[in-house]
Enzyme design. Structure first.
Site, PDB file in Angstrom:
ATOM      1  N   LYS A  33       0.823  -1.220   0.000  1.00  0.00           N
ATOM      2  CA  LYS A  33       0.000   0.000   0.000  1.00  0.00           C
ATOM      3  C   LYS A  33       0.850   1.261   0.000  1.00  0.00           C
ATOM      4  CE  LYS A  33      -4.258  -1.833   1.991  1.00  0.00           C
ATOM      5  NZ  LYS A  33      -5.071  -1.968   3.195  1.00  0.00           N
TER       6      LYS A  33
ATOM      7  N   LYS B 208      -5.768 -10.025  -5.189  1.00  0.00           N
ATOM      8  CA  LYS B 208      -6.970 -10.374  -4.414  1.00  0.00           C
ATOM      9  C   LYS B 208      -8.103  -9.372  -4.663  1.00  0.00           C
ATOM     10  CE  LYS B 208      -6.151  -7.806  -0.261  1.00  0.00           C
ATOM     11  NZ  LYS B 208      -6.275  -7.541   1.109  1.00  0.00           N
TER      12      LYS B 208
ATOM     13  N   LYS C  42     -12.006  -3.750  -2.404  1.00  0.00           N
ATOM     14  CA  LYS C  42     -12.771  -2.570  -2.831  1.00  0.00           C
ATOM     15  C   LYS C  42     -11.876  -1.357  -3.023  1.00  0.00           C
ATOM     16  CE  LYS C  42     -17.575  -2.886  -1.852  1.00  0.00           C
ATOM     17  NZ  LYS C  42     -18.597  -2.725  -0.848  1.00  0.00           N
TER      18      LYS C  42
HETATM   19  P1  TYM Z   1     -10.391  -6.373   5.633  1.00  0.00           P
HETATM   20  O1  TYM Z   1     -11.369  -5.348   6.065  1.00  0.00           O
HETATM   21  O2  TYM Z   1      -9.522  -6.060   4.458  1.00  0.00           O
HETATM   22  O3  TYM Z   1     -11.128  -7.743   5.328  1.00  0.00           O
HETATM   23  C1  TYM Z   1     -11.990  -8.338   6.276  1.00  0.00           C
HETATM   24  C2  TYM Z   1     -11.846  -9.846   6.207  1.00  0.00           C
HETATM   25  O4  TYM Z   1     -12.078 -10.295   4.872  1.00  0.00           O
HETATM   26  C3  TYM Z   1     -10.970 -11.046   4.407  1.00  0.00           C
HETATM   27  N1  TYM Z   1     -10.760 -10.748   2.989  1.00  0.00           N
HETATM   28  C4  TYM Z   1     -10.669 -11.692   2.045  1.00  0.00           C
HETATM   29  N2  TYM Z   1     -10.739 -13.029   2.103  1.00  0.00           N
HETATM   30  C5  TYM Z   1     -10.628 -13.706   0.938  1.00  0.00           C
HETATM   31  N3  TYM Z   1     -10.439 -13.094  -0.263  1.00  0.00           N
HETATM   32  C6  TYM Z   1     -10.349 -11.754  -0.359  1.00  0.00           C
HETATM   33  N4  TYM Z   1     -10.198 -11.165  -1.543  1.00  0.00           N
HETATM   34  C7  TYM Z   1     -10.471 -10.982   0.828  1.00  0.00           C
HETATM   35  N5  TYM Z   1     -10.451  -9.652   1.085  1.00  0.00           N
HETATM   36  C8  TYM Z   1     -10.619  -9.531   2.418  1.00  0.00           C
HETATM   37  C9  TYM Z   1      -9.765 -10.556   5.221  1.00  0.00           C
HETATM   38  O5  TYM Z   1      -8.748 -11.535   5.266  1.00  0.00           O
HETATM   39  C10 TYM Z   1     -10.407 -10.297   6.566  1.00  0.00           C
HETATM   40  O6  TYM Z   1     -10.461 -11.486   7.316  1.00  0.00           O
HETATM   41  N6  TYM Z   1      -6.732  -5.974   8.995  1.00  0.00           N
HETATM   42  C11 TYM Z   1      -8.039  -6.492   8.728  1.00  0.00           C
HETATM   43  C12 TYM Z   1      -9.099  -6.038   9.697  1.00  0.00           C
HETATM   44  C13 TYM Z   1      -8.788  -6.237  11.143  1.00  0.00           C
HETATM   45  C14 TYM Z   1      -8.848  -7.458  11.840  1.00  0.00           C
HETATM   46  C15 TYM Z   1      -8.562  -7.129  13.182  1.00  0.00           C
HETATM   47  C16 TYM Z   1      -9.079  -8.779  11.441  1.00  0.00           C
HETATM   48  C17 TYM Z   1      -8.491  -5.257  12.039  1.00  0.00           C
HETATM   49  N7  TYM Z   1      -8.365  -5.779  13.272  1.00  0.00           N
HETATM   50  C18 TYM Z   1      -8.517  -8.127  14.161  1.00  0.00           C
HETATM   51  C19 TYM Z   1      -9.025  -9.771  12.427  1.00  0.00           C
HETATM   52  C20 TYM Z   1      -8.754  -9.436  13.759  1.00  0.00           C
HETATM   53  C21 TYM Z   1      -8.498  -6.055   7.350  1.00  0.00           C
HETATM   54  O7  TYM Z   1      -8.080  -5.042   6.846  1.00  0.00           O
HETATM   55  O8  TYM Z   1      -9.480  -6.842   6.855  1.00  0.00           O
END
Ligand code: TYM
Length: 332
Positions: A111, A192, A195
């Site tokens: 990023k 991947k 959005k």
């Molecule tokens: P985020 O908001 O990008 O995504 C939320 C969850 O969706 C999963 N995910 C995917 N899984 C499969 N294919 C994809 N293309 C895909 N895009 C997103 C992510 O792996 C995630 O599980 N850092 C995290 C948010 C976070 C978090 C936490 C997660 C903050 N604190 C504590 C677990 C525990 C994030 O940006 O997810």
């Protein structure tokens, strides 16, 4: 009962990657674990956010989670910024993680980690994520494949803190699904689905109409070989479609591949399976989004419950670190 915690950023309503990679598993986990799920709005500030849209997107994300099947009777659903312990513990963990560890995070590098103008919060983000998890003594963290490295860092930081200050945190495990742990962009299947990056044609939103789904799947990039085989390295586009169909129908994508000859019939069945998968979510979303006040009430009750657990852990961590603990009744 073991504890589960996970979170999603408020990038609006969920996309298919969020749902299949993570949230669908949360719905199952909430029945067998003590479960905490949050909309991580503080994390979203690592990238530019329009202040006029952030609150609405946070509510949309919560509505999406409820539509996906989270039940406030079975889990605690809350907004990260409503629980003050998160950024407070994050500071202790920023002082536990090292510069080298944070610099090696691939999401930071992807990023814009080399840019002088990248936000410092993007760099320290994994410490805040570790705080989200460790505050709830979570044993299990259901996430998509892209979060594995952050989970590893959380484990390292928890173990280091425990070693330095005495047993304080539970060291959590990542729980990554067998199928669709990394749903790929339909237009650029080596990246991947997301959005924040990529074209709208590459991402399926859980609220996409059947026509949208059909258009996006029909235009999904495949290859010129013309033969259906599951091979994510040499055939990322076709394998992604097989993953989607496998995940939607709870089947192994390799077994799914054996049933198809040409890409046209595969795509037709992917559309049918996704439309069927999303329809009940969309119906629930329509009902929920008509009453945002009810969602706010659910989130307020969730934050109160979450704060009770989180404040106790923060207190334990502050004491272990050696801070002067304020007298009882003192509200910072
Ligand atoms: P985020 O908001 O990008 O995504 C939320 C969850 O969706 C999963 N995910 C995917 N899984 C499969 N294919 C994809 N293309 C895909 N895009 C997103 C992510 O792996 C995630 O599980 N850092 C995290 C948010 C976070 C978090 C936490 C997660 C903050 N604190 C504590 C677990 C525990 C994030 O940006 O997810």
């Amino acid at each position: 009962m073991t504890r589960v915690l996970s979170g999603v950023q408020p990038s609006g309503v969920l996309h298919l990657g969020n749902y299949l990679g993570a949230v669908r598993g949360w719905v199952t986990d909430q029945r067998s674990h003590e479960a905490f799920f949050c909309v991580v709005d503080l994390h979203s500030l690592t990238l530019d956010q329009d202040p006029r849209l952030l609150a609405g997107r946070t509510l949309d994300a919560a509505a999406g989670l409820l539509a996906a099947g989270l039940d406030p009777e079975d889990c605690t659903l809350f907004v990260q910024s409503h629980v003050a312990a998160h950024p407070r513990l994050a500071w202790l963990l920023e002082c536990t993680a090292t510069f080298g560890e944070l610099r090696r995070m691939t999401q930071f590098k992807d990023k814009g980690g080399n840019s002088e103008t990248v936000r410092a919060g993007l760099f320290t983000y994994p410490a805040l994520m570790a705080a989200d998890i460790l505050l709830y003594d979570a044993d299990r963290v259901p996430v998509g494949d892209d979060q594995r490295q952050h989970l590893e860092l959380t484990r390292t930081v928890a173990a280091r803190f425990n070693h330095r200050y005495g047993q304080t945190f539970v060291v959590p495990e990542a729980a990554v699904p067998d199928v669709a742990a990394r749903v790929m962009d339909l237009q650029e299947p080596t990246r991947k689905m997301s959005k924040s990056v990529g074209s709208p044609l590459g991402t399926i939103d859980i609220l996409d109409t059947p026509d949208d789904v059909a258009r996006k799947v029909r235009k999904a990039v495949t290859d010129t070989e013309g033969q259906v085989r599951y091979d994510p390295v040499t055939k990322p586009g076709v394998s992604n479609l097989l993953d989607l169909l496998g995940a939607a129908r709870c089947e192994d994508p390799i077994a799914v591949a054996a049933r198809y000859g040409d890409y046209g019939s595969l795509k037709r069945d992917v559309v049918e399976a996704l439309v069927e998968l999303l329809q009940p979510l969309q119906e629930r979303y329509a009902v929920l989004s008509a009453d945002p006040y009810q969602i706010e009430q659910i989130l307020a009750a969730g934050a109160a419950r979450a704060a009770t657990v989180a404040d106790a852990t923060l207190d334990r961590a502050m004491r272990a670190t050696g801070f002067l603990v304020p007298p009882k009744g003192f509200a910072p």
